[in-house]
Design an enzyme around this catalytic site. Structure first.
Site, PDB file in Angstrom:
ATOM      1  N   ILE A 105      39.219  54.563  42.859  1.00 34.58           N
ATOM      2  CA  ILE A 105      38.295  55.604  42.404  1.00 34.58           C
ATOM      3  C   ILE A 105      39.043  56.924  42.176  1.00 34.58           C
ATOM      4  O   ILE A 105      39.527  57.559  43.116  1.00 34.58           O
ATOM      5  CB  ILE A 105      37.115  55.790  43.403  1.00 34.58           C
ATOM      6  CG1 ILE A 105      36.428  54.428  43.650  1.00 34.58           C
ATOM      7  CG2 ILE A 105      36.132  56.841  42.894  1.00 34.58           C
ATOM      8  CD1 ILE A 105      35.971  53.685  42.396  1.00 34.58           C
ATOM      9  N   GLU A 155      33.372  56.808  28.192  1.00 37.67           N
ATOM     10  CA  GLU A 155      34.668  56.741  28.882  1.00 37.67           C
ATOM     11  C   GLU A 155      35.718  56.092  27.969  1.00 37.67           C
ATOM     12  O   GLU A 155      36.841  56.578  27.853  1.00 37.67           O
ATOM     13  CB  GLU A 155      34.504  55.926  30.179  1.00 37.67           C
ATOM     14  CG  GLU A 155      35.813  55.649  30.879  1.00 37.67           C
ATOM     15  CD  GLU A 155      35.654  55.017  32.265  1.00 37.67           C
ATOM     16  OE1 GLU A 155      34.508  54.804  32.708  1.00 37.67           O
ATOM     17  OE2 GLU A 155      36.689  54.748  32.897  1.00 37.67           O
ATOM     18  N   GLY A 168      67.324  57.758  24.495  1.00 36.31           N
ATOM     19  CA  GLY A 168      68.485  57.224  25.205  1.00 36.31           C
ATOM     20  C   GLY A 168      68.375  57.458  26.707  1.00 36.31           C
ATOM     21  O   GLY A 168      67.276  57.318  27.274  1.00 36.31           O
ATOM     22  N   GLU A 208      41.757  42.974  27.478  1.00 38.89           N
ATOM     23  CA  GLU A 208      41.144  41.637  27.346  1.00 38.89           C
ATOM     24  C   GLU A 208      39.614  41.747  27.312  1.00 38.89           C
ATOM     25  O   GLU A 208      38.953  41.028  26.549  1.00 38.89           O
ATOM     26  CB  GLU A 208      41.577  40.729  28.513  1.00 38.89           C
ATOM     27  CG  GLU A 208      43.050  40.339  28.488  1.00 38.89           C
ATOM     28  CD  GLU A 208      43.989  41.465  28.897  1.00 38.89           C
ATOM     29  OE1 GLU A 208      43.546  42.395  29.608  1.00 38.89           O
ATOM     30  OE2 GLU A 208      45.173  41.432  28.496  1.00 38.89           O
TER      31      GLU A 208
HETATM   32  C1  FAD Z   1      44.465  54.498  37.157  1.00 33.91           C
HETATM   33  C2  FAD Z   1      43.145  53.846  37.345  1.00 33.91           C
HETATM   34  C3  FAD Z   1      42.012  54.611  37.515  1.00 33.91           C
HETATM   35  C4  FAD Z   1      40.774  54.003  37.721  1.00 33.91           C
HETATM   36  N1  FAD Z   1      39.676  54.804  37.944  1.00 33.91           N
HETATM   37  C5  FAD Z   1      38.481  54.217  38.229  1.00 33.91           C
HETATM   38  C6  FAD Z   1      37.346  55.027  38.561  1.00 33.91           C
HETATM   39  O1  FAD Z   1      37.414  56.269  38.573  1.00 33.91           O
HETATM   40  N2  FAD Z   1      36.183  54.405  38.892  1.00 33.91           N
HETATM   41  C7  FAD Z   1      36.055  53.054  38.889  1.00 33.91           C
HETATM   42  O2  FAD Z   1      34.973  52.553  39.178  1.00 33.91           O
HETATM   43  N3  FAD Z   1      37.132  52.251  38.588  1.00 33.91           N
HETATM   44  C8  FAD Z   1      38.327  52.798  38.256  1.00 33.91           C
HETATM   45  N4  FAD Z   1      39.417  52.021  37.963  1.00 33.91           N
HETATM   46  C9  FAD Z   1      39.277  50.560  38.013  1.00 33.91           C
HETATM   47  C10 FAD Z   1      39.354  49.884  36.665  1.00 33.91           C
HETATM   48  O3  FAD Z   1      38.193  50.129  35.919  1.00 33.91           O
HETATM   49  C11 FAD Z   1      39.615  48.380  36.895  1.00 33.91           C
HETATM   50  O4  FAD Z   1      40.903  48.267  37.476  1.00 33.91           O
HETATM   51  C12 FAD Z   1      39.541  47.593  35.617  1.00 33.91           C
HETATM   52  O5  FAD Z   1      38.223  47.533  35.143  1.00 33.91           O
HETATM   53  C13 FAD Z   1      40.061  46.144  35.802  1.00 33.91           C
HETATM   54  O6  FAD Z   1      39.456  45.526  36.886  1.00 33.91           O
HETATM   55  P1  FAD Z   1      40.352  44.768  37.998  1.00 33.91           P
HETATM   56  O7  FAD Z   1      41.421  45.705  38.410  1.00 33.91           O
HETATM   57  O8  FAD Z   1      39.456  44.238  39.017  1.00 33.91           O
HETATM   58  O9  FAD Z   1      41.042  43.586  37.205  1.00 33.91           O
HETATM   59  P2  FAD Z   1      40.449  42.105  37.055  1.00 33.91           P
HETATM   60  O10 FAD Z   1      39.047  42.189  36.581  1.00 33.91           O
HETATM   61  O11 FAD Z   1      40.747  41.347  38.283  1.00 33.91           O
HETATM   62  O12 FAD Z   1      41.352  41.542  35.875  1.00 33.91           O
HETATM   63  C14 FAD Z   1      42.651  41.058  36.075  1.00 33.91           C
HETATM   64  C15 FAD Z   1      43.169  40.538  34.730  1.00 33.91           C
HETATM   65  O13 FAD Z   1      42.302  39.499  34.272  1.00 33.91           O
HETATM   66  C16 FAD Z   1      41.802  39.819  33.005  1.00 33.91           C
HETATM   67  N5  FAD Z   1      40.434  39.360  32.847  1.00 33.91           N
HETATM   68  C17 FAD Z   1      39.364  39.599  33.643  1.00 33.91           C
HETATM   69  N6  FAD Z   1      38.260  39.062  33.127  1.00 33.91           N
HETATM   70  C18 FAD Z   1      38.624  38.474  31.955  1.00 33.91           C
HETATM   71  C19 FAD Z   1      37.937  37.744  30.939  1.00 33.91           C
HETATM   72  N7  FAD Z   1      36.607  37.569  30.998  1.00 33.91           N
HETATM   73  N8  FAD Z   1      38.652  37.278  29.881  1.00 33.91           N
HETATM   74  C20 FAD Z   1      39.984  37.473  29.795  1.00 33.91           C
HETATM   75  N9  FAD Z   1      40.692  38.148  30.729  1.00 33.91           N
HETATM   76  C21 FAD Z   1      40.024  38.657  31.794  1.00 33.91           C
HETATM   77  C22 FAD Z   1      41.875  41.331  32.924  1.00 33.91           C
HETATM   78  O14 FAD Z   1      41.889  41.791  31.580  1.00 33.91           O
HETATM   79  C23 FAD Z   1      43.170  41.606  33.660  1.00 33.91           C
HETATM   80  O15 FAD Z   1      44.248  41.456  32.789  1.00 33.91           O
HETATM   81  C24 FAD Z   1      40.666  52.594  37.727  1.00 33.91           C
HETATM   82  C25 FAD Z   1      41.812  51.820  37.546  1.00 33.91           C
HETATM   83  C26 FAD Z   1      43.031  52.420  37.353  1.00 33.91           C
HETATM   84  C27 FAD Z   1      44.255  51.568  37.177  1.00 33.91           C
END
Ligand code: FAD
Length: 380
Positions: free
Chosen positions: A159, A243, A340, A368
Site C-alpha cells: 500500500i 489510476e 554507457g 497481463e
Molecule cells: C510499487 C507498487 C505500488 C503499489 N501500490 C498499491 C496501492 O497503493 N494500493 C493497492 O491496493 N495495491 C498496490 N500495489 C499492488 C498492485 O496493484 C499489485 O501488485 C498488482 O495488482 C499485481 O498483483 P499481485 O502482486 O498479487 O500479482 P499476482 O496477481 O499474483 O500476479 C502474478 C503474475 O501473474 C500474472 N497473472 C495474474 N492473473 C493473471 C491472468 N488472469 N492471466 C495472465 N496472467 C495473470 C500477473 O500479470 C503477474 O505477472 C502496488 C504494487 C507495487 C509494485
C-alpha cells in the site's frame, strides 16, 4: 477532441508545475532516494498549490478544472526526477481521493476530502492483499457489522503511502465470497488494532513508502461506508480507470524526458572522435523510440479525451496503460545503454528511472491483466 487538447490556460498551469518541480523538488531528488523518504511537509506544499484538488469541487477546496489540467500536471511532475515522490502524490490526488469525491457523503467529504485536498491528511488506497492482487474479488479482509460499527480484521499489502496515511480508502468484505461481498469504507489509521506491519524494501521508488498493513478487530463507525454496501468491487474497477490512465500519462512523460536527456547526452559525449549522436545506430534507435512515444502519447490522449467527457473508455485506457508502460521498459533500457558506464551510476537520472519504471507494468494492474481486459472487450 481538438488535435491540440491544451488551451493557453492549460499551458500556463503546466509552466507553473514545471517551475515548481524543477526549482523545489528536482534538486533534492537523489537525496530523498538515498534517505528512502521525502519530507512529509511536501503533502501540505502540494495541497497549498492546489495539486490534490485540480478536478475537485470548489465546495471542498478543489479547483473544479477539466482532466487536461491533470494531464498537464502529471506530465510535468516527471520533472521532479523522483518517481517515488510522484507516485505518492498521485496516489493521494488521483488514486485515493477520486473514489471519495465520487461516492462520499457531504459529512465524509468534510471530514476526509477537504483536509486531504489541503494536504493536511495523507490518503492511501488499500485494495491489494498478500493473496489478492490481480484477483481483487479474492480479497479476505473482513468488515463485520456489530451494532452501529464495522469491525475490520485482515491485512493489506503493497500500500503506497500506507506507512504515513491518516486514512485509507479500504476495500473489505462485508458480505459473502466473490465480488458481490466487497464494500469500500473510509478507515482512519488512528483506530485501535491498526498496525503498519512493515515498510517494504523495493527495487525502485525508494522515497515512497509501500507498506504491509494489519487490522486486528478495528472498530470504525458504519457511517464510514463509502457508497453502497456490496458495490465495492465495481467502485474499485471504476477507480482503476483513472489510476491506469494516470499511469499511462506518467509513462509517456517519463519516456519523453529520458529520450530528451539521451539526445542531449549523445550530442555532448564523444567516442572515436565524434559525438555519440553521429553514430547512425543510435540515431535510428532514438528515431524509433520517438515514433513509438508519439504513438503512445496519442493513444493515451484519446483515452484522456474519453475519460474527460465521462465516456466509457475501458478498452482505450487498458491499451494506453499496456502500451505505454511496456514501451517505457524498452526506452529506459536503451537510454541507459546510450549513457554507457554513467547509465549504471545512480547519480544519473537515467539509472534511477530505469529502476523505478520497472514498477509500471505491475502496479495498478499488470500488463497481463490489461491484455485480459482488452481481449475480453474484443469478444474473445
Ligand atoms: C510499487 C507498487 C505500488 C503499489 N501500490 C498499491 C496501492 O497503493 N494500493 C493497492 O491496493 N495495491 C498496490 N500495489 C499492488 C498492485 O496493484 C499489485 O501488485 C498488482 O495488482 C499485481 O498483483 P499481485 O502482486 O498479487 O500479482 P499476482 O496477481 O499474483 O500476479 C502474478 C503474475 O501473474 C500474472 N497473472 C495474474 N492473473 C493473471 C491472468 N488472469 N492471466 C495472465 N496472467 C495473470 C500477473 O500479470 C503477474 O505477472 C502496488 C504494487 C507495487 C509494485
Amino acid at each position: 477532441m481538438a488535435l491540440e487538447p491544451f488551451t493557453g490556460e492549460h499551458q500556463a498551469f503546466r509552466r507553473t508545475v514545471r517551475e515548481f518541480c524543477e526549482r523545489e523538488l528536482a534538486p533534492h531528488a537523489r537525496e530523498w532516494d538515498e534517505r528512502e523518504e521525502f519530507p512529509r511537509e511536501l503533502f501540505r506544499r502540494f495541497g497549498e498549490l492546489g495539486y490534490f484538488g485540480i478536478r475537485q469541487d470548489p465546495a471542498w477546496g478543489g479547483s473544479g478544472l477539466d482532466f487536461w489540467y491533470v494531464v498537464a500536471y502529471v506530465e510535468e511532475l516527471a520533472r521532479c526526477r523522483n518517481s517515488g515522490l510522484a507516485m505518492a502524490m498521485l496516489v493521494q490526488g488521483e488514486i485515493a481521493l477520486p473514489a471519495l469525491a465520487d461516492l462520499g457523503t457531504d459529512a465524509q467529504k468534510r471530514e476526509f476530502l477537504a483536509p486531504a485536498i489541503r494536504g493536511e491528511k495523507i490518503a492511501a488506497l488499500a485494495v491489494s492483499e498478500p493473496d489478492a492482487g490481480s484477483d481483487v474479488a479474492a480479497l479476505r479482509t473482513v468488515a463485520r457489522r456489530d451494532g452501529g460499527d464495522l469491525v475490520v480484521s485482515g491485512s493489506k499489502m503493497w500500500i503506497t503511502n500506507g506507512a504515513r496515511a491518516d486514512f485509507l480508502v479500504l476495500a473489505a468484505r462485508t458480505g459473502g465470497p466473490g465480488h458481490e461481498g466487497i464494500s469500500l469504507l473510509l478507515f482512519p489509521t488512528d483506530v485501535a488494532g491498526f498496525q503498519v506491519s512493515r515498510k517494504l524494501a523495493k527495487v525502485g521508488n525508494p522515497s515512497s513508502d509501500t507498506a504491509v498493513l494489519y487490522f486486528d478487530e478495528c472498530r470504525v463507525p458504519a457511517r464510514l461506508l463509502l457508497g453502497e454496501e456490496g458495490q465495492g468491487f465495481g467502485y474499485v474497477m471504476t477507480n482503476f480507470q483513472g489510476e491506469r490512465l494516470v499511469a499511462a500519462v506518467e509513462a509517456v512523460a517519463a519516456m519523453q524526458l529520458l529520450v530528451d536527456d539521451a539526445l542531449r547526452y549523445a550530442s555532448e559525449r564523444r567516442a572515436f572522435g565524434r559525438p555519440l549522436a553521429a553514430f547512425q545506430a543510435w540515431r535510428h534507435r532514438m528515431a524509433e523510440h520517438l515514433t513509438a512515444i508519439e504513438a503512445a502519447r496519442w493513444l493515451t490522449y484519446r483515452a484522456c479525451d474519453l475519460h474527460d467527457r465521462r465516456q466509457v473508455a475501458v478498452r482505450e485506457i487498458s491499451m494506453a496503460k499496456l502500451f505505454a508502460c511496456d514501451l517505457a521498459q524498452e526506452v529506459a533500457y536503451d537510454c541507459m545503454q546510450l549513457h554507457g558506464g554513467m547509465g549504471y551510476v545512480l547519480e544519473t537520472d537515467v539509472a534511477r528511472a530505469w529502476r523505478d519504471l520497472r514498477a509500471m507494468t505491475i502496479a495498478g494492474g499488470t500488463s497481463e491483466i490489461m491484455k485480459e481486459i482488452i481481449s475480453k472487450q474484443a469478444g474473445m
